[in-house]
Motif scaffolding. Structure first.
Motif, PDB file in Angstrom:
ATOM      1  N   LYS A 131       0.820  -1.218   0.000  1.00 24.87           N
ATOM      2  CA  LYS A 131       0.000   0.000   0.000  1.00 24.87           C
ATOM      3  C   LYS A 131       0.850   1.263   0.000  1.00 24.87           C
ATOM      4  CE  LYS A 131      -3.860  -2.199   2.343  1.00 24.87           C
ATOM      5  NZ  LYS A 131      -3.366  -3.419   2.919  1.00 24.87           N
ATOM      6  N   ASN A 132       1.994   1.213   0.703  1.00 23.14           N
ATOM      7  CA  ASN A 132       2.882   2.373   0.738  1.00 23.14           C
ATOM      8  C   ASN A 132       4.291   1.907   1.100  1.00 23.14           C
ATOM      9  OD1 ASN A 132       3.085   2.279   3.688  1.00 23.14           O
ATOM     10  ND2 ASN A 132       0.991   3.055   3.671  1.00 23.14           N
ATOM     11  N   SER A 133       5.246   2.790   0.916  1.00 19.71           N
ATOM     12  CA  SER A 133       6.649   2.422   1.146  1.00 19.71           C
ATOM     13  C   SER A 133       6.944   2.131   2.620  1.00 19.71           C
ATOM     14  CB  SER A 133       7.577   3.504   0.615  1.00 19.71           C
ATOM     15  OG  SER A 133       7.287   4.745   1.210  1.00 19.71           O
ATOM     16  N   GLU A 134       6.105   2.629   3.519  1.00 17.58           N
ATOM     17  CA  GLU A 134       6.302   2.332   4.942  1.00 17.58           C
ATOM     18  C   GLU A 134       6.194   0.838   5.223  1.00 17.58           C
ATOM     19  OE1 GLU A 134       3.836   4.712   7.509  1.00 17.58           O
ATOM     20  OE2 GLU A 134       4.485   6.556   6.520  1.00 17.58           O
ATOM     21  N   GLU A 135       5.339   0.136   4.475  1.00 24.20           N
ATOM     22  CA  GLU A 135       5.220  -1.311   4.639  1.00 24.20           C
ATOM     23  C   GLU A 135       6.545  -1.999   4.318  1.00 24.20           C
ATOM     24  OE1 GLU A 135       1.753  -3.514   3.186  1.00 24.20           O
ATOM     25  OE2 GLU A 135       0.839  -1.555   2.814  1.00 24.20           O
ATOM     26  N   ALA A 136       7.233  -1.505   3.303  1.00 26.05           N
ATOM     27  CA  ALA A 136       8.534  -2.074   2.959  1.00 26.05           C
ATOM     28  C   ALA A 136       9.540  -1.819   4.075  1.00 26.05           C
ATOM     29  CB  ALA A 136       9.033  -1.488   1.645  1.00 26.05           C
ATOM     30  N   MET A 137       9.501  -0.638   4.640  1.00 30.26           N
ATOM     31  CA  MET A 137      10.415  -0.321   5.739  1.00 30.26           C
ATOM     32  C   MET A 137      10.101  -1.172   6.969  1.00 30.26           C
ATOM     33  SD  MET A 137      12.522   1.666   4.382  1.00 30.26           S
ATOM     34  CE  MET A 137      13.474   2.197   5.794  1.00 30.26           C
ATOM     35  N   ASP A 138       8.814  -1.477   7.177  1.00 33.21           N
ATOM     36  CA  ASP A 138       8.404  -2.281   8.328  1.00 33.21           C
ATOM     37  C   ASP A 138       8.941  -3.706   8.278  1.00 33.21           C
ATOM     38  OD1 ASP A 138       7.046  -0.143   9.425  1.00 33.21           O
ATOM     39  OD2 ASP A 138       5.059  -0.813   8.778  1.00 33.21           O
ATOM     40  N   ILE A 139       9.203  -4.228   7.085  1.00 30.04           N
ATOM     41  CA  ILE A 139       9.757  -5.585   6.981  1.00 30.04           C
ATOM     42  C   ILE A 139      11.284  -5.578   7.016  1.00 30.04           C
ATOM     43  CG2 ILE A 139       7.756  -6.504   5.753  1.00 30.04           C
ATOM     44  CD1 ILE A 139       9.643  -6.502   3.207  1.00 30.04           C
ATOM     45  N   GLY A 140      11.869  -4.404   7.189  1.00 22.93           N
ATOM     46  CA  GLY A 140      13.324  -4.307   7.254  1.00 22.93           C
ATOM     47  C   GLY A 140      13.987  -4.201   5.899  1.00 22.93           C
ATOM     48  N   PHE A 141      13.340  -3.521   4.972  1.00 22.48           N
ATOM     49  CA  PHE A 141      13.829  -3.393   3.599  1.00 22.48           C
ATOM     50  C   PHE A 141      15.305  -3.015   3.535  1.00 22.48           C
ATOM     51  CE2 PHE A 141      14.512  -0.796  -0.244  1.00 22.48           C
ATOM     52  CZ  PHE A 141      14.215  -1.739  -1.208  1.00 22.48           C
ATOM     53  N   ASP A 142      15.703  -2.001   4.275  1.00 25.50           N
ATOM     54  CA  ASP A 142      17.107  -1.559   4.243  1.00 25.50           C
ATOM     55  C   ASP A 142      18.067  -2.665   4.667  1.00 25.50           C
ATOM     56  OD1 ASP A 142      16.550   0.958   3.275  1.00 25.50           O
ATOM     57  OD2 ASP A 142      16.735   1.966   5.213  1.00 25.50           O
ATOM     58  N   ASP A 143      17.685  -3.424   5.677  1.00 24.72           N
ATOM     59  CA  ASP A 143      18.553  -4.518   6.136  1.00 24.72           C
ATOM     60  C   ASP A 143      18.777  -5.531   5.029  1.00 24.72           C
ATOM     61  OD1 ASP A 143      18.745  -3.378   8.674  1.00 24.72           O
ATOM     62  OD2 ASP A 143      17.016  -4.510   9.425  1.00 24.72           O
ATOM     63  N   TYR A 144      17.729  -5.864   4.300  1.00 28.79           N
ATOM     64  CA  TYR A 144      17.864  -6.812   3.189  1.00 28.79           C
ATOM     65  C   TYR A 144      18.736  -6.233   2.079  1.00 28.79           C
ATOM     66  CZ  TYR A 144      13.905  -9.499   5.088  1.00 28.79           C
ATOM     67  OH  TYR A 144      13.062 -10.244   5.877  1.00 28.79           O
TER      68      TYR A 144
END
Length: 140
Positions: A84-97
């Motif tokens: 739905k939004n980029s915050e969801e990606a950040m919530d799964i730890g996008f940067d860490d991946y």
């Protein structure tokens, strides 16, 4: 710029090898293409080429799947179609991946464009005929 046309699914293995050879030091690949273009199928083939024997499927609902390789490294496969939004990606730890140093393959990256690192490989898959695909890649 990388470009190859595959005229059957049997040619994807060679295309995967050539793509990885064309970008030997890159680990982040963003896959663009219409629904049904073959993004997941090509990513599955790339993962097999990298030595994964895991069950490789689109992480449509989980957002990210992790696959292991014969050399005990990880591959991360993202599908942002339902995000739905980029915050969801950040919530799964996008940067860490993304900054892990492991391979990251992303479907529907246009949904999180503002989060994408500046140094990625954009892969575009276009349907030429029902059985043929034009695969192009470029480092941005």
């Amino acid at each position: 710029m990388f470009s190859i046309q595959v005229d059957s699914i049997n040619e994807l293995g060679d295309a995967a090898q050539q793509l990885l050879k064309a970008f030997p030091n890159e680990r982040i690949f963003a896959f663009y293409g219409k629904m049904g273009a073959g993004k997941t199928t090509f990513i599955k083939t790339i993962c097999r080429t990298l030595g994964s024997k895991d069950n490789i499927t689109s992480p449509t609902f989980a957002l990210v799947n992790e696959y292991n390789t014969d050399s005990d490294s990880s591959i991360f496969h993202f599908d942002f179609y339902r995000i739905k939004n980029s915050e969801e990606a950040m919530d799964i730890g996008f940067d860490d991946y993304v900054f892990s140093g492991n391979y990251c393959f992303m479907e529907w990256p246009e949904k999180i464009e503002e989060l994408l690192p500046s140094d990625i490989v954009e892969v575009t898959i276009e349907e030429v005929t029902p059985n043929s695909r034009l695969i192009r890649a470029n480092k941005i």
